[in-house]
Design an enzyme around this catalytic site. Structure first.
Site, PDB file in Angstrom:
ATOM      1  N   GLU A  50       0.755  -1.182  -0.022  1.00  0.00           N
ATOM      2  CA  GLU A  50       0.002  -0.058   0.068  1.00  0.00           C
ATOM      3  C   GLU A  50       0.995   1.374  -0.082  1.00  0.00           C
ATOM      4  O   GLU A  50       0.523   2.267  -0.649  1.00  0.00           O
ATOM      5  CB  GLU A  50      -0.905  -0.057   1.137  1.00  0.00           C
ATOM      6  CG  GLU A  50      -2.113  -1.061   1.008  1.00  0.00           C
ATOM      7  CD  GLU A  50      -2.821  -0.798  -0.308  1.00  0.00           C
ATOM      8  OE1 GLU A  50      -2.962   0.290  -0.615  1.00  0.00           O
ATOM      9  OE2 GLU A  50      -3.344  -1.825  -0.503  1.00  0.00           O
ATOM     10  N   TYR A 133      -5.964   6.755   3.786  1.00  0.00           N
ATOM     11  CA  TYR A 133      -6.201   5.964   2.786  1.00  0.00           C
ATOM     12  C   TYR A 133      -5.432   4.431   3.294  1.00  0.00           C
ATOM     13  O   TYR A 133      -6.186   3.529   3.031  1.00  0.00           O
ATOM     14  CB  TYR A 133      -5.448   6.375   1.210  1.00  0.00           C
ATOM     15  CG  TYR A 133      -5.456   5.267   0.351  1.00  0.00           C
ATOM     16  CD1 TYR A 133      -6.467   4.421  -0.235  1.00  0.00           C
ATOM     17  CD2 TYR A 133      -4.218   4.624   0.465  1.00  0.00           C
ATOM     18  CE1 TYR A 133      -6.497   3.171  -0.773  1.00  0.00           C
ATOM     19  CE2 TYR A 133      -4.076   3.255  -0.204  1.00  0.00           C
ATOM     20  CZ  TYR A 133      -5.317   2.886  -0.983  1.00  0.00           C
ATOM     21  OH  TYR A 133      -4.965   1.504  -1.675  1.00  0.00           O
ATOM     22  N   ASP A 151      -9.074   6.347  -2.552  1.00  0.00           N
ATOM     23  CA  ASP A 151      -7.896   6.738  -3.352  1.00  0.00           C
ATOM     24  C   ASP A 151      -8.492   7.372  -4.572  1.00  0.00           C
ATOM     25  O   ASP A 151      -9.693   7.696  -4.644  1.00  0.00           O
ATOM     26  CB  ASP A 151      -7.030   5.685  -3.496  1.00  0.00           C
ATOM     27  CG  ASP A 151      -7.637   4.771  -4.780  1.00  0.00           C
ATOM     28  OD1 ASP A 151      -8.920   4.733  -4.876  1.00  0.00           O
ATOM     29  OD2 ASP A 151      -7.169   4.252  -5.680  1.00  0.00           O
TER      30      ASP A 151
END
Length: 376
Positions: A50, A133, A151
């Site tokens: 991520e 996020y 996102d």
DNA sequence: GAGACGTGGGG
DNA sequence: TCCCCAAGTCT
């Protein structure tokens, strides 16, 4: 507490939400791409992926992920590594604060969380480099928590499906979109839901030329219905970026080693190595700028002997032309200020050190030149 | 809230 | 060549 922004989006109802969720997940189950971080349940690796994927395309991040996960297979190994080694592994991926923060966060996880990535929102958000996020993405994918990960893809998909006419960069609009996503979220499969929205945004609901004919959300998409999907999301126009000339010195010592300098950690490209030099000031010649910058930062006079290479490069918010001059020390030796470092690097060391794109290009140019010379 | 922060691919 | 932009976060 969140101020409601008047919105043009279509009202949701239970049937519509259900269609969104089911169509999306059915599409995802049939079309999901195979990615290395989708074959693991290790929270550390999911977190790593991520972070690498922040503002970065899957294709660009994937080889870095493989190398990084092989080199630093656990959070303990990452925490035990030096920042230099971590940056070297990150070289070329950009946004180097991600690597610095990842390293710092790994040490904090080992010190205060017993080596396990936290599964609570507040705790994981306290780690450097973990924003709203990343926290939602990791918690949903690794720990099954029903938090919407918003996102750029999710914002675009939702802005189109609901024809959100407000500026999508504004906080109020973000909150509106987040609430929408929370309503739509499949609480049975939150990780799959979040990844499905992103995958749809990346491959179908693309910024330009979206493939609406292949979209599972077409039946519920207000923008597709109106035929104005590319008008969403609404964002303010961007400013154009300035250009600077940078002059650097290529200085070898008698042993054929190259003078290279380390950038301060807080700076742009912080912790990476570069060639000594700096920005040209108005009215200054490039050679003068080179001499002045080297003198100012490294307390040494150099004389230049002609341009070796020019490299154009575009950063996010400005562009540069780097002019690289062959040079030699006129008198004395470089001296580093307290907070800075330089070194004379041999060929092997140049391979190991982390350079930015322009620095690496120049290193490659010089080693190629040297190889040709010695080959003759 | 606005601007800083990398790089590479696509139109 | 130029502009856009991509699984954001920090200050």
């Amino acid at each position: 507490m969140t101020k409601r922004v008047p919105s043009t989006h279509v009202p949701t109802n239970a049937a519509r939400r259900r269609a969104f969720r089911e169509n999306l997940l059915a599409w995802y189950d049939a079309n999901r791409r195979n990615m290395p971080w989708r074959n693991t349940s290790d929270p550390y690796r999911i977190w790593l992926s991520e972070v690498m994927l922040q503002q970065t395309r899957v294709d660009q991040a994937e080889p870095y992920y493989r190398r990084f996960a092989a080199r630093f297979p656990t959070v303990e190994r990452l925490a035990a590594a030096s920042l230099d080694d971590v940056l070297a592994c990150w070289e070329g991926l950009g946004y180097y604060s991600r690597a610095r923060n990842l390293h710092k966060a790994a040490r904090r996880i080992v010190e205060t969380f017993g080596g396990r990535l936290p599964d609570e929102e507040e705790a994981i958000r306290s780690l450097p480099g973990v924003g709203p996020y990343t926290a939602a993405a990791v918690l949903s994918i690794a720990y099954g928590k029903a938090l919407p990960a918003l996102d750029g893809n999710a914002i675009r998909v939702l802005a189109r499906v609901f024809r959100v006419a407000e500026d999508a960069t504004r906080a109020g609009t973000r909150n509106q979109l987040r609430d929408l996503a929370a309503d739509l979220m499949d609480s049975a499969r939150p990780g799959a839901f979040n990844q499905a929205v992103m995958e749809l945004g990346a491959n179908v609901c693309k910024p330009a030329a979206p493939r609406c004919e292949a979209c599972p959300l077409r039946p519920v998409c207000a923008a597709a219905e109106a035929g104005d999907q590319t008008a969403f999301p609404v964002t303010p126009p961007r400013k154009k970026t300035p250009h600077f000339d940078v002059a650097v010195a290529i200085v070898f010592d008698d042993a054929g080693r190259l003078l290279v300098c380390k950038r301060p950690e807080e700076a742009m490209l912080g912790g990476l190595w570069e060639f000594p030099g700096g920005k040209r000031k108005p009215g200054e010649t490039l050679e003068a700028a080179c001499r002045r910058a080297v003198r100012k930062k490294w307390n040494v006079d150099v004389e230049t002997r002609g341009l070796a290479r020019r490299i154009d490069h575009a950063y996010t918010h400005f562009r540069i032309t780097m002019h690289a001059f062959r040079a030699s020390i006129a008198a004395g030796a470089p001296r580093a200020p307290a907070d800075r470092a330089f070194m004379w690097a041999d060929r092997a060391e140049l391979q190991t050190l982390a350079f930015s794109r322009t620095g690496r290009l120049l290193v490659e140019f010089l080693s190629l030149e040297q190889a040709q010379k010695s080959g003759e």
